[in-house]
Design a protein around this motif. Structure first.
Motif, PDB file in Angstrom:
ATOM      1  N   HIS A 138      48.563  34.064  30.681  1.00  0.00           N
ATOM      2  CA  HIS A 138      48.290  34.641  29.168  1.00  0.00           C
ATOM      3  C   HIS A 138      48.773  35.875  29.247  1.00  0.00           C
ATOM      4  N   THR A 139      49.559  36.412  29.908  1.00  0.00           N
ATOM      5  CA  THR A 139      50.506  37.469  29.546  1.00  0.00           C
ATOM      6  C   THR A 139      51.797  37.453  29.460  1.00  0.00           C
ATOM      7  N   PRO A 140      52.612  38.219  28.791  1.00  0.00           N
ATOM      8  CA  PRO A 140      54.025  38.121  28.469  1.00  0.00           C
ATOM      9  C   PRO A 140      54.803  37.970  30.017  1.00  0.00           C
ATOM     10  N   LYS A 141      56.208  37.500  29.706  1.00  0.00           N
ATOM     11  CA  LYS A 141      57.098  37.153  30.660  1.00  0.00           C
ATOM     12  C   LYS A 141      57.474  38.651  31.405  1.00  0.00           C
ATOM     13  N   GLN A 142      57.713  38.727  32.467  1.00  0.00           N
ATOM     14  CA  GLN A 142      58.001  40.106  33.352  1.00  0.00           C
ATOM     15  C   GLN A 142      56.876  40.954  33.521  1.00  0.00           C
ATOM     16  N   THR A 143      55.615  40.340  33.186  1.00  0.00           N
ATOM     17  CA  THR A 143      54.401  41.071  33.568  1.00  0.00           C
ATOM     18  C   THR A 143      54.161  41.248  35.247  1.00  0.00           C
ATOM     19  N   THR A 144      53.848  42.282  35.630  1.00  0.00           N
ATOM     20  CA  THR A 144      53.368  42.643  36.878  1.00  0.00           C
ATOM     21  C   THR A 144      51.674  42.480  37.095  1.00  0.00           C
ATOM     22  N   ILE A 145      51.376  41.522  37.744  1.00  0.00           N
ATOM     23  CA  ILE A 145      49.907  41.225  38.297  1.00  0.00           C
ATOM     24  C   ILE A 145      49.610  41.756  39.468  1.00  0.00           C
ATOM     25  N   LEU A 146      48.669  42.724  39.624  1.00  0.00           N
ATOM     26  CA  LEU A 146      48.394  43.433  40.927  1.00  0.00           C
ATOM     27  C   LEU A 146      47.088  42.865  41.272  1.00  0.00           C
ATOM     28  N   ILE A 147      47.115  42.697  42.552  1.00  0.00           N
ATOM     29  CA  ILE A 147      45.703  42.280  43.078  1.00  0.00           C
ATOM     30  C   ILE A 147      45.801  43.315  44.511  1.00  0.00           C
ATOM     31  N   GLU A 148      44.187  43.976  44.375  1.00  0.00           N
ATOM     32  CA  GLU A 148      43.761  44.856  45.448  1.00  0.00           C
ATOM     33  C   GLU A 148      42.425  44.528  46.096  1.00  0.00           C
ATOM     34  N   ALA A 149      42.285  44.509  47.191  1.00  0.00           N
ATOM     35  CA  ALA A 149      41.138  44.290  47.879  1.00  0.00           C
ATOM     36  C   ALA A 149      40.729  45.525  48.716  1.00  0.00           C
ATOM     37  N   ARG A 150      39.474  45.975  48.759  1.00  0.00           N
ATOM     38  CA  ARG A 150      38.741  47.076  49.785  1.00  0.00           C
ATOM     39  C   ARG A 150      37.462  46.661  50.004  1.00  0.00           C
ATOM     40  N   LEU A 151      37.031  47.420  51.087  1.00  0.00           N
ATOM     41  CA  LEU A 151      35.601  47.275  51.509  1.00  0.00           C
ATOM     42  C   LEU A 151      34.794  48.645  51.189  1.00  0.00           C
ATOM     43  N   LYS A 152      33.850  48.679  50.559  1.00  0.00           N
ATOM     44  CA  LYS A 152      33.249  49.905  50.271  1.00  0.00           C
ATOM     45  C   LYS A 152      31.720  49.630  49.951  1.00  0.00           C
ATOM     46  N   ASP A 153      30.824  50.436  50.563  1.00  0.00           N
ATOM     47  CA  ASP A 153      29.316  50.440  50.425  1.00  0.00           C
ATOM     48  C   ASP A 153      28.815  49.004  50.449  1.00  0.00           C
ATOM     49  N   GLN A 154      29.282  48.499  51.593  1.00  0.00           N
ATOM     50  CA  GLN A 154      28.707  47.037  51.989  1.00  0.00           C
ATOM     51  C   GLN A 154      29.067  45.983  51.002  1.00  0.00           C
ATOM     52  N   SER A 155      30.186  46.349  50.129  1.00  0.00           N
ATOM     53  CA  SER A 155      30.580  45.343  49.395  1.00  0.00           C
ATOM     54  C   SER A 155      31.979  44.942  49.425  1.00  0.00           C
ATOM     55  N   LEU A 156      32.640  43.904  48.894  1.00  0.00           N
ATOM     56  CA  LEU A 156      34.010  43.523  48.905  1.00  0.00           C
ATOM     57  C   LEU A 156      34.295  43.707  47.370  1.00  0.00           C
ATOM     58  N   LYS A 157      35.004  44.782  47.317  1.00  0.00           N
ATOM     59  CA  LYS A 157      35.780  44.820  45.826  1.00  0.00           C
ATOM     60  C   LYS A 157      37.195  44.368  45.833  1.00  0.00           C
ATOM     61  N   ILE A 158      37.330  43.504  44.701  1.00  0.00           N
ATOM     62  CA  ILE A 158      38.860  42.960  44.542  1.00  0.00           C
ATOM     63  C   ILE A 158      39.121  43.289  43.050  1.00  0.00           C
ATOM     64  N   SER A 159      40.195  43.526  42.749  1.00  0.00           N
ATOM     65  CA  SER A 159      40.692  43.789  41.316  1.00  0.00           C
ATOM     66  C   SER A 159      42.024  43.000  41.025  1.00  0.00           C
ATOM     67  N   VAL A 160      41.843  42.479  40.072  1.00  0.00           N
ATOM     68  CA  VAL A 160      43.258  41.754  39.258  1.00  0.00           C
ATOM     69  C   VAL A 160      43.513  42.277  38.189  1.00  0.00           C
ATOM     70  N   SER A 161      44.747  42.994  37.950  1.00  0.00           N
ATOM     71  CA  SER A 161      45.190  43.747  36.779  1.00  0.00           C
ATOM     72  C   SER A 161      46.352  43.364  36.454  1.00  0.00           C
ATOM     73  N   ASP A 162      47.011  43.573  35.272  1.00  0.00           N
ATOM     74  CA  ASP A 162      48.268  43.328  34.803  1.00  0.00           C
ATOM     75  C   ASP A 162      48.706  44.480  33.782  1.00  0.00           C
ATOM     76  N   ASN A 163      49.936  44.566  33.676  1.00  0.00           N
ATOM     77  CA  ASN A 163      50.645  45.676  32.610  1.00  0.00           C
ATOM     78  C   ASN A 163      50.795  44.905  31.222  1.00  0.00           C
ATOM     79  N   GLY A 164      49.993  43.824  31.014  1.00  0.00           N
ATOM     80  CA  GLY A 164      50.409  43.015  29.641  1.00  0.00           C
ATOM     81  C   GLY A 164      49.785  43.615  28.570  1.00  0.00           C
ATOM     82  N   ASN A 165      49.354  42.869  27.604  1.00  0.00           N
ATOM     83  CA  ASN A 165      48.816  43.521  26.208  1.00  0.00           C
ATOM     84  C   ASN A 165      47.366  43.570  26.340  1.00  0.00           C
ATOM     85  N   GLY A 166      46.539  43.076  27.322  1.00  0.00           N
ATOM     86  CA  GLY A 166      45.205  43.369  27.535  1.00  0.00           C
ATOM     87  C   GLY A 166      44.311  42.503  26.316  1.00  0.00           C
TER      88      GLY A 166
END
Length: 357
Positions: free
Chosen positions: A258-286
């Motif tokens: 559901h994002t336009p062609k040539q969109t970059t999709i970024l996945i990030e993972a980190r551990l903080k405050d006894q929690s696993l935090k994962i983000s999935v973002s893109d530079n599409g239209n939102g």
């Protein structure tokens, strides 16, 4: 306390306790409110019973309250005699009002309950009609691709070049994966609705799980760029690896679809405050601002969405996240595009410590 709990209890016992409580309160305050005030207290008890129970316990409550009003509060006390004409009129007026109040309150509650059930049924039918309409395309298309490719291979086997055969095999593989994805989503949604999700916890390498998800989506990445930079020496996480992969799979696939062609999709993972935090973002239209609060609703799809889909992916991601006692949120980035944040509480263990166990 929910009404369902009252319904499962003994309605006659609860009604009786309400009447006893009203009688005791009235006995203590009779000198201040008179038996007319007592009648109002009993009417309140009848109304409460009518809001909670079926008609028979309510009618018994109305009749027993009238008997107690006569016996305990209308002179002569502790007899069933009523001497004054005014008291006789008052007694029968109360009895009629109590019965009418009981029946009307019950009927109104019953009507509202049936109306809610009808609305819920209509809503459910509409939702499943949306699902069936989506599936008619989402399942038919890969099935037609598989059948068509196999027919071509069988009918023109001698005429097809190896390159052409490989292309058909690739189409079958892609269609099969797409079909499998939709079936998995339906099974996952059934598990969510049945409330039978039971995580199986173990130590998992989050980087490895994310790489597995990226590998599963390679066939869809032709017009997009998937970016993931693993953190070195990231601790192991105590979680359900299958659940976590399902969450990430649906978020990544949603972004790819559901994002336009040539969109970059970024996945990030980190551990903080006894929690696993994962983000999935893109530079599409939102997402449209009005769509963000309902983006995780079952079967929800954007009105202007050109691609297919059943509208289950984000709902499943939310359900599996909550099954791990986590949270998931969506927002639009200031620089453009959508940002999904997943936060799952978890124990951690350093890899070197795990190797020594």
């Amino acid at each position: 306390m929910p009404l369902t709990i009252y319904k499962r209890s003994n309605p006659y016992l609860i009604s009786g306790l309400l009447i006893v409580a009203a009688t005791l309160i009235s006995q203590l305050s009779i000198h201040h409110i008179g038996y007319q005030g007592v009648a109002l207290i009993y009417l309140l008890v009848v109304s409460i019973s009518a809001m909670l129970f079926d008609i028979w316990p309510v009618l018994i409550t109305a009749l027993s309250s009238a008997v107690l009003l006569n016996f305990c509060f209308i002179t002569p006390l502790y007899t069933f005699k009523i001497v004054s004409t005014e008291d006789v009129l008052m007694f029968f007026m109360y009895l009629i009002l109590a019965l009418v109040n009981a029946v009307l309150t019950y009927k109104i509650r019953d009507y509202n309950s049936k109306k809610r059930d009808e609305e819920e049924k209509t809503k459910t039918i509409n939702l499943y009609n949306i699902l069936l309409n989506s599936l008619s395309h989402e399942l038919r298309t890969p099935i037609a691709t598989i059948i068509g490719s196999i027919d071509t291979i069988q009918d023109q086997k001698a005429k097809l070049s190896e390159t052409h055969k490989q292309e058909l095999y690739d189409e079958i593989s892609i269609a099969g994966s797409r079909l499998n994805r939709q079936v998995e989503n339906l099974l996952n949604m059934s598990r969510l609705e049945a409330g039978i999700l039971k995580p199986s916890f173990d130590w998992f390498d989050v980087n490895e799980l994310i790489f597995n998800v990226l590998k599963q989506n390679q066939e869809h990445v032709a017009n997009h760029q998937l970016v993931f930079t693993p953190q070195k020496n990231l601790d192991l996480v105590w979680t359900d690896g299958g659940f976590l992969e399902t969450i990430l799979q649906n978020l990544v696939y949603n972004a790819l679809q559901h994002t336009p062609k040539q969109t970059t999709i970024l996945i990030e993972a980190r551990l903080k405050d006894q929690s696993l935090k994962i983000s999935v973002s893109d530079n599409g239209n939102g997402f449209p601002k009005a769509s963000i609060p309902v983006a995780f609703d079952k079967f929800y799809k954007l009105n202007n969405q050109a691609t297919g889909g059943t509208g289950l992916g984000l709902s499943i991601a939310k359900g599996f996240t909550e099954a791990l006692a986590g949270t998931i949120s969506l927002e639009n980035k200031k620089t453009g595009g959508a940002l999904f944040n997943v936060c799952i509480p978890s124990k951690t263990l350093a890899l070197k410590d795990f190797e020594h166990e």
